[in-house]
Design a protein around this motif. Structure first.
Motif, mmCIF file in Angstrom:
data_model
loop_
_atom_site.group_PDB
_atom_site.id
_atom_site.type_symbol
_atom_site.label_atom_id
_atom_site.label_comp_id
_atom_site.label_asym_id
_atom_site.label_seq_id
_atom_site.Cartn_x
_atom_site.Cartn_y
_atom_site.Cartn_z
ATOM 1 N N VAL A 130 6.879 -14.350 22.072
ATOM 2 C CA VAL A 130 7.427 -13.338 22.979
ATOM 3 C C VAL A 130 8.046 -12.178 22.194
ATOM 4 N N ALA A 131 8.715 -12.486 21.080
ATOM 5 C CA ALA A 131 9.401 -11.454 20.297
ATOM 6 C C ALA A 131 8.443 -10.587 19.499
ATOM 7 N N GLY A 132 7.302 -11.162 19.073
ATOM 8 C CA GLY A 132 6.374 -10.405 18.240
ATOM 9 C C GLY A 132 6.702 -10.558 16.768
ATOM 10 N N GLU A 134 7.532 -8.590 14.321
ATOM 11 C CA GLU A 134 8.639 -7.871 13.690
ATOM 12 C C GLU A 134 10.005 -8.485 13.982
ATOM 13 N N HIS A 135 10.096 -9.298 15.044
ATOM 14 C CA HIS A 135 11.376 -9.916 15.407
ATOM 15 C C HIS A 135 11.300 -11.443 15.352
ATOM 16 N N ARG A 136 10.271 -11.975 14.753
ATOM 17 C CA ARG A 136 10.025 -13.422 14.780
ATOM 18 C C ARG A 136 11.193 -14.215 14.200
ATOM 19 N N GLY A 137 11.700 -13.797 13.050
ATOM 20 C CA GLY A 137 12.788 -14.526 12.411
ATOM 21 C C GLY A 137 14.040 -14.576 13.269
ATOM 22 N N ARG A 138 14.403 -13.435 13.857
ATOM 23 C CA ARG A 138 15.602 -13.395 14.695
ATOM 24 C C ARG A 138 15.429 -14.214 15.964
ATOM 25 N N ALA A 139 14.235 -14.212 16.535
ATOM 26 C CA ALA A 139 13.993 -14.991 17.750
ATOM 27 C C ALA A 139 14.138 -16.486 17.481
ATOM 28 N N ILE A 140 13.551 -16.957 16.390
ATOM 29 C CA ILE A 140 13.665 -18.372 16.036
ATOM 30 C C ILE A 140 15.118 -18.727 15.736
ATOM 31 N N ALA A 141 15.832 -17.804 15.081
ATOM 32 C CA ALA A 141 17.239 -18.052 14.762
ATOM 33 C C ALA A 141 18.081 -18.201 16.024
ATOM 34 N N ILE A 142 17.794 -17.384 17.048
ATOM 35 C CA ILE A 142 18.541 -17.489 18.303
ATOM 36 C C ILE A 142 18.299 -18.844 18.952
ATOM 37 N N VAL A 143 17.045 -19.290 18.952
ATOM 38 C CA VAL A 143 16.738 -20.616 19.509
ATOM 39 C C VAL A 143 17.473 -21.695 18.715
ATOM 40 N N THR A 144 17.542 -21.529 17.406
ATOM 41 C CA THR A 144 18.210 -22.504 16.549
ATOM 42 C C THR A 144 19.714 -22.502 16.756
ATOM 43 N N VAL A 145 20.279 -21.415 17.288
ATOM 44 C CA VAL A 145 21.704 -21.383 17.613
ATOM 45 C C VAL A 145 22.045 -22.516 18.578
ATOM 46 N N GLY A 146 21.102 -22.884 19.432
ATOM 47 C CA GLY A 146 21.339 -24.016 20.326
ATOM 48 C C GLY A 146 21.638 -25.288 19.551
ATOM 49 N N LEU A 147 20.942 -25.480 18.427
ATOM 50 C CA LEU A 147 21.173 -26.671 17.605
ATOM 51 C C LEU A 147 22.515 -26.599 16.887
ATOM 52 N N THR A 148 22.815 -25.440 16.290
ATOM 53 C CA THR A 148 24.105 -25.324 15.613
ATOM 54 C C THR A 148 25.250 -25.401 16.616
ATOM 55 N N GLY A 149 25.030 -24.844 17.804
ATOM 56 C CA GLY A 149 26.048 -24.929 18.849
ATOM 57 C C GLY A 149 26.273 -26.358 19.308
ATOM 58 N N SER A 150 25.202 -27.140 19.365
ATOM 59 C CA SER A 150 25.346 -28.542 19.759
ATOM 60 C C SER A 150 26.118 -29.325 18.706
ATOM 61 N N LEU A 151 25.942 -28.925 17.450
ATOM 62 C CA LEU A 151 26.663 -29.569 16.360
ATOM 63 C C LEU A 151 28.152 -29.236 16.414
ATOM 64 N N ALA A 152 28.466 -27.956 16.666
ATOM 65 C CA ALA A 152 29.859 -27.507 16.660
ATOM 66 C C ALA A 152 30.585 -27.789 17.967
ATOM 67 N N LEU A 153 29.861 -27.783 19.086
ATOM 68 C CA LEU A 153 30.497 -27.910 20.402
ATOM 69 C C LEU A 153 29.972 -29.094 21.209
ATOM 70 N N GLY A 154 28.642 -29.216 21.301
ATOM 71 C CA GLY A 154 28.062 -30.240 22.161
ATOM 72 C C GLY A 154 28.410 -31.654 21.739
ATOM 73 N N ALA A 155 28.239 -31.965 20.451
ATOM 74 C CA ALA A 155 28.510 -33.320 19.969
ATOM 75 C C ALA A 155 29.993 -33.683 20.091
ATOM 76 N N PRO A 156 30.928 -32.795 19.674
ATOM 77 C CA PRO A 156 32.340 -33.126 19.876
ATOM 78 C C PRO A 156 32.702 -33.317 21.353
ATOM 79 N N LEU A 157 32.137 -32.457 22.227
ATOM 80 C CA LEU A 157 32.423 -32.583 23.655
ATOM 81 C C LEU A 157 31.864 -33.887 24.200
ATOM 82 N N GLY A 158 30.620 -34.210 23.793
ATOM 83 C CA GLY A 158 30.019 -35.466 24.228
ATOM 84 C C GLY A 158 30.785 -36.673 23.738
ATOM 85 N N THR A 159 31.283 -36.595 22.504
ATOM 86 C CA THR A 159 32.078 -37.689 21.961
ATOM 87 C C THR A 159 33.385 -37.847 22.731
#
Length: 408
Positions: A130-132, A134-159
């Motif tokens: 979708v990004a094309g 020229e923006h491929r790296g940033r698009a993948i990084a945004i999706v990966t923010v979900g994983l880092t966010g789950s590490l910093a917020l989701g897992a502690p909240l779930g625990t």
């Protein structure tokens, strides 16, 4: 920037953010189980070690099923695949929450892993499409923010939910996350179809490409190195934390927050400087950090700084590696390529756990960090060698191949 270009950038960012919600749910499930093991052990009447096999089963099932499911669903629209993945993921966690015994709980982790294995690689491939280019790296990084966010917020909240209401409540929490995200994707995401080969042999062609295998080898080495100190962070920093759970939790939070910043920065740098350059820089940085981690554990302040820098370096590898492997395959094969990379990451997590356990049984905990340094240094070397074939692969741009800037 023209109005049309600005609208286009807002559109791909919006779609990537929607996909990040899904990776947040998937990541929370993957990371939270480790914090619930004592409760699961008591509830299912098994040892903590046996309960820990739920983590290993999830990781191994993800690694094995990811490329298989990518090949089987290669002709589906990405929106259909993503919705089906979240439904399967939710079903697996629902069975885990309801499981009366250990056997069914263990089997349910395979179901949840299958959903996760369908979702995350396809989310990355869809965002990049979708990004094309020229923006491929940033698009993948945004999706990966979900994983880092789950590490910093989701897992502690779930625990925390598990501590208050029991581990089954955490499984229902993860199930609810997936069920909330699925209709959002159905309503907001465009119906992207990546096309690609129709025959199974053609779909699996990346497995015979030495360049792709070289990138995957770098992923394997890098993530064994990354997850050795992370998985055993409580043991590595025990001399300065004294086994205090609050101090260890703070280090994990620092790792997740720093990783989020590192991931977003890496995505932007990958688009500007090329993903290969980012991966080499990140793995060399981690080599130095892990070496210091083993040598100097004298103060908690030092531990915080080293953990923060390791978080930045660790999450600067994920998105660029996805970008590299996607640049080496023909259009339509991107979901399989990203699934292979994700499968190797989960295999590395499993191997790092076993290797770390072996080191703990025979040597000082400092050797966990030093072993991590050796693996990420090897990853940097492999990336540097493989880069020669990548440059050759993109030396003559074509509609079916990424541009040189994309594969740097």
């Amino acid at each position: 920037m023209s109005l049309t270009a600005a609208q286009g950038e807002r559109a791909w960012r919006s779609h990537a953010c929607v996909l990040a919600l899904g990776t947040f749910a998937v990541g929370t499930d993957a990371f939270v189980i480790a914090g619930l093991l004592p409760d699961i052990s008591d509830s299912l009447h098994v040892s903590v070690g046996a309960a820990g096999q739920m983590v290993n089963v999830f990781s191994l099932a993800y690694a094995l099923l990811s490329p298989v499911l990518a090949a089987l669903t290669s002709r589906w629209s990405r929106r259909t695949v993503l919705i089906a993945a979240l439904a399967l993921f939710a079903a697996g966690n629902m069975v885990t929450a309801l499981a009366p015994g250990y056997g069914l709980a263990l089997a349910s982790r395979v179901i949840a892993a299958a959903g996760a294995a369908m979702f995350t690689p396809n989310a990355n491939a869809t965002a990049a499409t979708v990004a094309g280019p020229e923006h491929r790296g940033r698009a993948i990084a945004i999706v990966t923010v979900g994983l880092t966010g789950s590490l910093a917020l989701g897992a502690p909240l779930g625990t925390a939910i598990g501590d208050a209401l029991g581990w089954r409540a955490t499984m229902w929490f993860v199930t609810a996350l997936a069920l909330v995200v699925a209709p959002v994707i159905a309503l907001r995401l465009p119906d992207v179809t990546v096309g690609g080969p129709t025959r199974l042999r053609q779909r699996l062609a990346p497995l015979t490409d030495r360049r792709v295998l070289g990138v995957l080898a770098g992923t394997l080495l890098a993530f064994i190195g990354i997850y050795l100190p992370y998985t055993y962070i409580s043991a590595v920093f025990e001399p300065t934390t004294g086994g205090n759970g609050g101090k260890v939790a703070a280090l994990l939070l620092v790792f997740g927050l720093a990783g989020t910043a590192g991931n977003l920065t890496a995505g932007r740098l990958a688009d500007r400087k090329g993903p290969r350059t980012v991966v080499i820089g990140a793995t060399l940085l981690l080599t130095a950090v892990f070496a210091l981690m083993g040598a100097d554990r004298s103060s908690y302040a030092t531990a915080i700084v080293l953990t923060a820098v390791s978080g930045i370096g660790s999450w600067s590898v994920t998105a660029p590696q996805q970008q590299r492997v996607m640049a080496l395959v023909k259009p339509g094969s991107e979901p399989l390529a990203t699934s292979l990379n994700a499968a190797v990451m989960y295999l590395a997590i499993s191997l790092s756990s076993a290797l770390g356990a072996g080191i703990l049984g025979t040597a000082d905990t400092a050797w966990i960090a030093w072993a991590g340094a050796a693996f990420v240094l090897a990853a940097a070397a492999v990336t540097a060698v493989v880069s020669r074939t990548e440059r050759h692969a993109v030396s003559a741009p074509s509609p079916e191949r990424a541009t040189p800037a994309e594969a740097r």
